[in-house]
Design a protein around this motif. Sequence first.
Motif, PDB file in Angstrom:
ATOM      1  N   HIS A  22      34.907  33.874  49.270  1.00  0.00           N
ATOM      2  CA  HIS A  22      35.108  34.336  47.839  1.00  0.00           C
ATOM      3  C   HIS A  22      36.078  33.035  47.615  1.00  0.00           C
ATOM      4  O   HIS A  22      35.663  32.413  46.619  1.00  0.00           O
ATOM      5  N   PHE A  30      39.576  32.991  41.991  1.00  0.00           N
ATOM      6  CA  PHE A  30      39.232  33.997  42.860  1.00  0.00           C
ATOM      7  C   PHE A  30      41.015  34.447  42.769  1.00  0.00           C
ATOM      8  O   PHE A  30      41.091  35.302  42.543  1.00  0.00           O
ATOM      9  N   ARG A  33      41.586  35.893  39.124  1.00  0.00           N
ATOM     10  CA  ARG A  33      40.870  37.027  38.797  1.00  0.00           C
ATOM     11  C   ARG A  33      40.958  38.450  37.964  1.00  0.00           C
ATOM     12  O   ARG A  33      40.943  38.802  37.033  1.00  0.00           O
ATOM     13  N   ASP A  39      38.593  37.242  32.095  1.00  0.00           N
ATOM     14  CA  ASP A  39      38.372  36.963  34.078  1.00  0.00           C
ATOM     15  C   ASP A  39      38.089  37.597  35.179  1.00  0.00           C
ATOM     16  O   ASP A  39      37.966  37.525  35.613  1.00  0.00           O
ATOM     17  N   TRP A  40      38.879  39.243  34.529  1.00  0.00           N
ATOM     18  CA  TRP A  40      38.273  39.985  34.922  1.00  0.00           C
ATOM     19  C   TRP A  40      36.767  40.662  35.252  1.00  0.00           C
ATOM     20  O   TRP A  40      36.111  40.464  35.644  1.00  0.00           O
ATOM     21  N   TRP A  43      34.545  38.522  37.171  1.00  0.00           N
ATOM     22  CA  TRP A  43      35.176  39.003  38.210  1.00  0.00           C
ATOM     23  C   TRP A  43      33.999  40.235  38.305  1.00  0.00           C
ATOM     24  O   TRP A  43      32.385  40.703  38.981  1.00  0.00           O
ATOM     25  N   ARG A  46      29.678  39.215  37.426  1.00  0.00           N
ATOM     26  CA  ARG A  46      29.647  38.874  39.218  1.00  0.00           C
ATOM     27  C   ARG A  46      29.241  39.601  39.945  1.00  0.00           C
ATOM     28  O   ARG A  46      28.114  39.922  41.273  1.00  0.00           O
TER      29      ARG A  46
END
Length: 171
Positions: A22, A30, A33, A39-40, A43, A46
Motif C-alpha cells: 500500500h 497511506f 489515512r 482520509d479515513w 481508506w 477501499r
Amino acid sequence: MTTSPPGLVGLAQRAAHAARAHHAADPDGFHRRHNSPDDWNRWARRARVTRTIAAALQVPADAVLVTDDPHRSYRTRTGPIPGDLITVTDPLTGRAWRFIPDLTSPGEGWLLLDRCPDCEAEIPATRIATLADLGEYLDGDIWPADEARDEPLHQPGCAFAVPTTTPGDQP
C-alpha cells in the motif's frame, strides 16, 4: 501487484507485506489515512471494495489493491474525489487484472480494463459482477461494453471507436 506473495502465511508477515504494498502504491495516501475523517473514510471504502471484489472473483482479499484512479473522479457535495482503480492479482499466475467501478450497474459491478484490439488503448472492455462474467469474457463470448467504443478513450483513427456526436452534428 499483490499484497501477499506465495509463501507469506503468518499474519505478521502478510500485514508487513500489505503495508509495504500500500505504501508503494500510494505513499502519501497511506501516510495520511489517519489524518482526517475524509482520509479515513476513503481508506475504509477501499477496504469494503477490496472485500467485495475479492468475494465476487473468488480470490483472497490480499490479492486486491485499491488505489486512486488518476483518470477518473467522482463528484461529491464537497468536490471531486478520485475514483477507485482496482488491481486484482491472480495468486497462482501473478497476472494482474485492472477494474474500475461500474456506476451504471444496479448492484456491485466493475468494468474490466483491457486493451483495444485496434489501437491498444486501455478501455473498459466489459462488465464484471462475478467470476463467471470474467470467464465468459476470456472465452470470447462477450465483447465489448458500450463504454469501450467511446471515441475519446481511443487513439486517433482507431477503427474500433464510434465517433461521438453533438446536437449540432445532426442534420
